[in-house]
Motif scaffolding. Sequence first.
Motif, PDB file in Angstrom:
ATOM      1  N   THR A   3     -58.517   9.767 -17.724  1.00 34.10           N
ATOM      2  CA  THR A   3     -57.082   9.536 -17.765  1.00 34.10           C
ATOM      3  C   THR A   3     -56.285  10.836 -17.822  1.00 34.10           C
ATOM      4  OG1 THR A   3     -57.342   9.289 -20.110  1.00 34.10           O
ATOM      5  CG2 THR A   3     -57.230   7.292 -18.815  1.00 34.10           C
ATOM      6  N   PHE A   6     -54.105  12.549 -14.984  1.00 37.42           N
ATOM      7  CA  PHE A   6     -52.764  12.159 -14.551  1.00 37.42           C
ATOM      8  C   PHE A   6     -51.681  12.513 -15.563  1.00 37.42           C
ATOM      9  CE2 PHE A   6     -55.915   9.435 -12.648  1.00 37.42           C
ATOM     10  CZ  PHE A   6     -55.573   9.471 -11.308  1.00 37.42           C
ATOM     11  N   TYR A  15     -46.263  12.950  -7.735  1.00 35.90           N
ATOM     12  CA  TYR A  15     -46.533  11.541  -7.480  1.00 35.90           C
ATOM     13  C   TYR A  15     -45.295  10.823  -6.998  1.00 35.90           C
ATOM     14  CZ  TYR A  15     -50.876   9.344  -8.444  1.00 35.90           C
ATOM     15  OH  TYR A  15     -52.133   8.864  -8.304  1.00 35.90           O
ATOM     16  N   GLY A  49     -51.442   0.593 -14.882  1.00 38.16           N
ATOM     17  CA  GLY A  49     -51.728   1.900 -14.270  1.00 38.16           C
ATOM     18  C   GLY A  49     -50.668   2.155 -13.206  1.00 38.16           C
ATOM     19  N   CYS A  50     -49.403   1.880 -13.580  1.00 38.90           N
ATOM     20  CA  CYS A  50     -48.303   1.836 -12.594  1.00 38.90           C
ATOM     21  C   CYS A  50     -47.884   3.208 -12.091  1.00 38.90           C
ATOM     22  CB  CYS A  50     -47.100   1.118 -13.190  1.00 38.90           C
ATOM     23  SG  CYS A  50     -46.380   1.992 -14.592  1.00 38.90           S
ATOM     24  N   GLY A  51     -48.363   4.284 -12.744  1.00 40.64           N
ATOM     25  CA  GLY A  51     -47.938   5.617 -12.322  1.00 40.64           C
ATOM     26  C   GLY A  51     -46.434   5.730 -12.401  1.00 40.64           C
ATOM     27  N   ASP A  70     -48.702   2.357 -18.174  1.00 35.96           N
ATOM     28  CA  ASP A  70     -49.586   3.452 -17.751  1.00 35.96           C
ATOM     29  C   ASP A  70     -49.908   4.273 -18.991  1.00 35.96           C
ATOM     30  OD1 ASP A  70     -50.120   4.914 -14.776  1.00 35.96           O
ATOM     31  OD2 ASP A  70     -50.362   6.188 -16.537  1.00 35.96           O
ATOM     32  N   ILE A  71     -51.120   4.802 -19.021  1.00 37.04           N
ATOM     33  CA  ILE A  71     -51.535   5.567 -20.196  1.00 37.04           C
ATOM     34  C   ILE A  71     -50.838   6.930 -20.261  1.00 37.04           C
ATOM     35  CG2 ILE A  71     -53.534   6.758 -19.184  1.00 37.04           C
ATOM     36  CD1 ILE A  71     -55.049   5.764 -21.793  1.00 37.04           C
ATOM     37  N   SER A  72     -50.320   7.388 -19.125  1.00 38.04           N
ATOM     38  CA  SER A  72     -49.717   8.722 -19.088  1.00 38.04           C
ATOM     39  C   SER A  72     -48.209   8.668 -19.381  1.00 38.04           C
ATOM     40  CB  SER A  72     -49.958   9.346 -17.705  1.00 38.04           C
ATOM     41  OG  SER A  72     -49.029  10.351 -17.461  1.00 38.04           O
ATOM     42  N   PRO A  94     -52.481   2.042 -22.868  1.00 46.10           N
ATOM     43  CA  PRO A  94     -53.730   1.904 -22.115  1.00 46.10           C
ATOM     44  C   PRO A  94     -53.836   0.521 -21.465  1.00 46.10           C
ATOM     45  CG  PRO A  94     -54.161   1.852 -24.475  1.00 46.10           C
ATOM     46  CD  PRO A  94     -52.692   2.131 -24.314  1.00 46.10           C
ATOM     47  N   ALA A  95     -54.548   0.480 -20.355  1.00 44.70           N
ATOM     48  CA  ALA A  95     -54.669  -0.753 -19.566  1.00 44.70           C
ATOM     49  C   ALA A  95     -55.275  -1.902 -20.366  1.00 44.70           C
ATOM     50  CB  ALA A  95     -55.550  -0.471 -18.357  1.00 44.70           C
ATOM     51  N   GLU A  96     -56.122  -1.525 -21.312  1.00 38.69           N
ATOM     52  CA  GLU A  96     -56.897  -2.537 -22.024  1.00 38.69           C
ATOM     53  C   GLU A  96     -56.040  -3.228 -23.098  1.00 38.69           C
ATOM     54  OE1 GLU A  96     -57.650   0.777 -21.821  1.00 38.69           O
ATOM     55  OE2 GLU A  96     -59.023   0.676 -20.107  1.00 38.69           O
ATOM     56  N   CYS A 111     -52.697  -0.808  -8.603  1.00 40.22           N
ATOM     57  CA  CYS A 111     -52.823  -0.098  -7.319  1.00 40.22           C
ATOM     58  C   CYS A 111     -53.446   1.278  -7.564  1.00 40.22           C
ATOM     59  CB  CYS A 111     -51.438   0.049  -6.678  1.00 40.22           C
ATOM     60  SG  CYS A 111     -51.493   1.062  -5.189  1.00 40.22           S
ATOM     61  N   ALA A 112     -54.555   1.527  -6.919  1.00 42.37           N
ATOM     62  CA  ALA A 112     -55.272   2.808  -7.036  1.00 42.37           C
ATOM     63  C   ALA A 112     -55.503   3.173  -8.496  1.00 42.37           C
ATOM     64  CB  ALA A 112     -54.486   3.922  -6.329  1.00 42.37           C
ATOM     65  N   TRP A 116     -60.134   3.448 -12.924  1.00 40.21           N
ATOM     66  CA  TRP A 116     -60.053   4.369 -14.066  1.00 40.21           C
ATOM     67  C   TRP A 116     -60.217   3.651 -15.405  1.00 40.21           C
ATOM     68  CZ3 TRP A 116     -60.712   9.063 -12.550  1.00 40.21           C
ATOM     69  CH2 TRP A 116     -60.177   9.503 -11.341  1.00 40.21           C
ATOM     70  N   PHE A 117     -60.097   2.319 -15.390  1.00 40.32           N
ATOM     71  CA  PHE A 117     -60.064   1.584 -16.661  1.00 40.32           C
ATOM     72  C   PHE A 117     -61.472   1.294 -17.176  1.00 40.32           C
ATOM     73  CE2 PHE A 117     -56.096  -0.710 -14.735  1.00 40.32           C
ATOM     74  CZ  PHE A 117     -55.399   0.481 -14.736  1.00 40.32           C
TER      75      PHE A 117
HETATM   76  C1  LIG Z   1     -54.029   7.040  -8.776  1.00 41.26           C
HETATM   77  S1  LIG Z   1     -52.819   6.672  -9.984  1.00 41.26           S
HETATM   78  C2  LIG Z   1     -52.001   5.251  -9.288  1.00 41.26           C
HETATM   79  C3  LIG Z   1     -50.590   5.064  -9.764  1.00 41.26           C
HETATM   80  C4  LIG Z   1     -49.784   3.947  -9.089  1.00 41.26           C
HETATM   81  N1  LIG Z   1     -50.341   2.645  -9.358  1.00 41.26           N
HETATM   82  C5  LIG Z   1     -49.665   4.204  -7.594  1.00 41.26           C
HETATM   83  O1  LIG Z   1     -50.165   3.407  -6.815  1.00 41.26           O
HETATM   84  O2  LIG Z   1     -49.042   5.202  -7.197  1.00 41.26           O
HETATM   85  C6  LIG Z   1     -53.748   6.018 -11.318  1.00 41.26           C
HETATM   86  C7  LIG Z   1     -52.916   5.764 -12.568  1.00 41.26           C
HETATM   87  O3  LIG Z   1     -53.751   5.112 -13.530  1.00 41.26           O
HETATM   88  C8  LIG Z   1     -53.395   5.595 -14.825  1.00 41.26           C
HETATM   89  N2  LIG Z   1     -54.498   5.342 -15.745  1.00 41.26           N
HETATM   90  C9  LIG Z   1     -55.735   5.898 -15.726  1.00 41.26           C
HETATM   91  N3  LIG Z   1     -56.468   5.393 -16.731  1.00 41.26           N
HETATM   92  C10 LIG Z   1     -55.714   4.490 -17.379  1.00 41.26           C
HETATM   93  C11 LIG Z   1     -55.924   3.611 -18.483  1.00 41.26           C
HETATM   94  N4  LIG Z   1     -57.072   3.550 -19.128  1.00 41.26           N
HETATM   95  N5  LIG Z   1     -54.907   2.820 -18.856  1.00 41.26           N
HETATM   96  C12 LIG Z   1     -53.720   2.828 -18.182  1.00 41.26           C
HETATM   97  N6  LIG Z   1     -53.454   3.644 -17.155  1.00 41.26           N
HETATM   98  C13 LIG Z   1     -54.447   4.457 -16.745  1.00 41.26           C
HETATM   99  C14 LIG Z   1     -53.109   7.071 -14.596  1.00 41.26           C
HETATM  100  O4  LIG Z   1     -52.335   7.643 -15.613  1.00 41.26           O
HETATM  101  C15 LIG Z   1     -52.405   7.044 -13.231  1.00 41.26           C
HETATM  102  O5  LIG Z   1     -51.004   6.980 -13.349  1.00 41.26           O
END
Ligand SMILES: C[S@@+](CC[C@H](N)C(=O)[O-])C[C@H]1O[C@@H](n2cnc3c(N)ncnc32)[C@H](O)[C@@H]1O
Length: 271
Positions: A3, A6, A15, A49-51, A70-72, A94-96, A111-112, A116-117
Motif C-alpha cells: 500500500t 501509493f 494520478y 481503493g478509489c485512488g 482508499d488506504i492512502s 483500508p479495503a477490509e 478498479c486496478a 493490493w488487498f
Molecule cells: C492502481 S491504484 C487504482 C486507483 C483507482 N481505483 C483508479 O482506477 O485510478 C490502487 C489504489 O489502491 C489503494 N490501495 C492499496 N491497498 C489498499 C488497501 N489495503 N485498502 C485500500 N486501498 C488500498 C492504493 O492506495 C491506490 O490508490
Amino acid sequence: MATQLFEGKEHASCYQKFRLSPSQEIQDMIFSYLHERLNEPYELAVDVGCGTGQSTKFLAPHFRKVLGTDISEAQIEEANKALKLPNTTFRALPAEQVPVEDASVDLLIACAAVHWFEIGKFLKEVDRILKPRGCLAFFSYLPTMEVHYKDRSEQMCKLIKEVDDHMRKTEHEKVKLVRSSYKEIFDAIPYTDKIRRADMFTKTTMPLADLIGLIQTFSTFQTYLRNEPEKAKDFIKTTEERFLEIMEASSNKTEVEVMWKYVIVLASKPK
Ligand SMILES: C[S@@+](CC[C@H](N)C(=O)[O-])C[C@H]1O[C@@H](n2cnc3c(N)ncnc32)[C@H](O)[C@@H]1O
C-alpha cells in the motif's frame, strides 16, 4: 508494504492528472449486469481503493449515495479536491473495513485495486455489506499495452514492450495477479453467479506526454523512482525522446493511439 506504493503526494497528483476513467464499455457491462439482478432505484455504491476518484465519478448519477475509500490519505486528499459531487464522499480507510451497514450496498467496484488487498478478509467484508443480489465488479487494465502511430506501430509497440520489461524488474508480486487476469481472485469469490472476461481491449488516443505521464503512475515506476531516482528520471526522459524519434515528431503533444487489454470480474451475492 504494497500500500505504501501509493502514499506519496506527488504520486497522487500524477494520478489525478493521468489515470484514465473506465471506458464506456466497462461501465455498460457493469450496469447491465447490475440491472439484470437488482431493480432501481439504487441506494448505495462503494468504490474501494478509489485512488483519486477516476472510477467513483461514473457511479454518482446512478446511486443516491456513493462512497469512495482508499488506504492512502494523499489519494483521498486529491479525490476530495478534484470531485465535488453532492452525493459522494471519500474516506481514508483500508479495503477490509468499509464503514457501511450489513446488506446495504447495491454495487461495489474496485478498479486496478483489488490485487493490493488482503483478499480473504476483503471478500468477507464484501459479503457482509452487499445486499442479497448486490453486485461486485473488479476490473483492471493489464500492464502490457500497444502504442500505435501512423505506419510506425511496430517500432512503437517494441519500445513500449521494452519499457514494460525494464520496469518489470521492480514489479511487486501482487501485480502477478493482474498479469494472470485476476484468475486467482475470481476463484476466491465464494458466489456461483460470477463471470470473468479477460479478452477485452480498449483504445484511447492521447498526447505522447500523457502516455509518459501515465507510465509514471504505475507502481513499478514509483518503486524504480524511489530506489534509483536519477536512473528512473533519466529512463522516462529517454523513453519520451525515443518515442519522438520513431515518430519523427518534435512535440510531445503529438497524439498516439494506446490499446489496452483489460480484465473484468463480475459477481452477485446469492438471495
Ligand atoms: C492502481 S491504484 C487504482 C486507483 C483507482 N481505483 C483508479 O482506477 O485510478 C490502487 C489504489 O489502491 C489503494 N490501495 C492499496 N491497498 C489498499 C488497501 N489495503 N485498502 C485500500 N486501498 C488500498 C492504493 O492506495 C491506490 O490508490
